[in-house]
Enzyme design. Structure first.
Site, short mmCIF file in Angstrom:
data_model
loop_
_atom_site.label_atom_id
_atom_site.label_comp_id
_atom_site.label_asym_id
_atom_site.label_seq_id
_atom_site.Cartn_x
_atom_site.Cartn_y
_atom_site.Cartn_z
N VAL A 60 51.31 51.54 172.97
CA VAL A 60 50.27 52.21 172.19
C VAL A 60 49.22 51.25 171.63
CG1 VAL A 60 51.68 54.18 171.52
CG2 VAL A 60 51.69 52.12 170.10
N TYR A 61 49.49 49.96 171.61
CA TYR A 61 48.53 49.03 171.03
C TYR A 61 47.24 49.03 171.85
CZ TYR A 61 52.48 47.04 168.38
OH TYR A 61 53.56 46.85 167.56
N SER A 62 46.16 49.39 171.19
CA SER A 62 44.84 49.50 171.85
C SER A 62 44.92 50.34 173.11
CB SER A 62 44.27 48.11 172.16
OG SER A 62 43.80 47.50 170.99
#
Length: 324
Positions: A60-62
């Site tokens: 989910v990061y960026s």
């Protein structure tokens, strides 16, 4: 740099783990960090040179860009796969579809393939469930993780942000069915937020699991940038993204005490906060992020700071003093 065992696995990881939440800056994540490939390569290279062999990311990061930047960086730097321990996570929403979220068998089977593609890897060392799924039965999640591990795409599994009872239930099911069991728990912990000590720490000590600490600086709050009134400068991460939740009056007392310790050792407040967490015997690795090489170097230097028992006691006594 010291190396500690990752749970019961026998794998040794550096006491500091490079976090990648600041990589990319896509969408909501722009308030956390916006590092692009050139700076990512520099941060990864300098971390590896300092002895860091453990890197943590998440799908989910960026919106997946953090994984892509990390994978390309490992390729650009010519890092041997056996020289790094790579951890990623699944659970959060990764698309608009109704099944693009959660810890169901379907989502996890899709998510691991996409993460490996972005990372340009054949396997990840540690695959973590990023949160508690209130819909999917836990045995379904565990069976899916066991199948993924048996396929060779994942070597070990862990959880993030689960309670002690949830982890114990999962480990009991894994033991009964001879499935892969959780070897690590990734959780928030700092000198200003010690709730983990109540039940999760006794549980991991009993289960011989490794604790991976995220946000040891409480989202930048413990970096010591606030003024005497506790106000943070405009533009700092915590000023824009007030997370994780912290008891501010107690945290401000903690920062004031750490300033005194930092002054005696002639180091930054952030370094004192990191060194304190590093000394916990139940911590396998402390995840840190950096927006610049200067910040990275200061965080790495925490491994050489040895706080005395008196230093630690002073901070804790002042931080826990009754707030009137």
């Amino acid at each position: 740099m010291r190396y500690k065992q990752l749970g019961r696995t026998g794998v040794l990881v550096s006491e500091l783990c490079l976090g990648t939440m600041t990589f990319g800056g896509k969408g909501f994540w722009s308030v956390v960090g916006q590092q692009q490939q050139e700076l990512v390569d520099q941060l990864v290279a300098r971390s590896l040179a300092a002895g860091v062999n453990f890197i943590d990311t998440a799908d989910v990061y960026s919106e997946g860009l953090a994984e892509s930047l990390l994978g390309q960086s490992l390729k650009n730097l010519g890092v041997a796969r056996s020289d790094v321990v790579i951890a990623t996570k699944a659970f959060g929403r990764t698309g608009p579809g109704p099944n693009d979220v959660g810890a169901s068998r379907g989502h996890l089977m899709d998510a691991i393939g996409k993460s490996l593609d972005r990372l340009q890897l054949d396997y990840v060392d540690l695959y973590q469930i990023h949160g508690w799924d209130t819909v999917t039965p836990i045995d379904q999640t565990l069976r899916a993780l066991d199948d993924i591990a048996r396929s060779g795409r994942v070597r070990y599994i862990g959880v993030s942000n689960w309670t002690a009872w949830q982890i114990m239930k999962a480990n009991g099911l894994s033991e009964r069915h001879d499935w892969q069991r959780f070897e690590t728990v990734q959780a928030y912990y700092s000198i200003a937020g010690r709730d983990l000590e109540r039940d999760v720490v006794p549980m991991v000590e009993d289960q011989k699991m490794g604790v991976l600490v995220w946000s040891p600086l409480a989202g930048g709050l413990l970096a010591g940038k606030s003024d005497a009134a506790g106000k943070l400068p405009d533009g700092t991460r915590r000023a824009q993204f007030d997370f994780p939740p912290v008891d501010r009056p107690r945290a401000d007392k903690c920062i004031a005490a750490m300033r005194e310790v930092a002054a005696r050792h002639e180091v930054s407040v952030a370094r004192v906060a990191l060194a304190d967490v590093l000394e916990k015997p139940w911590v396998a690795s402390v995840i840190f992020g950096a927006k610049s090489l200067e910040q990275l170097d200061d965080n790495l230097a925490a491994t050489t700071l040895k706080l005395s028992a008196e230093d630690m006691a002073e901070v804790r006594i002042k931080a826990t003093a009754r707030v009137s």
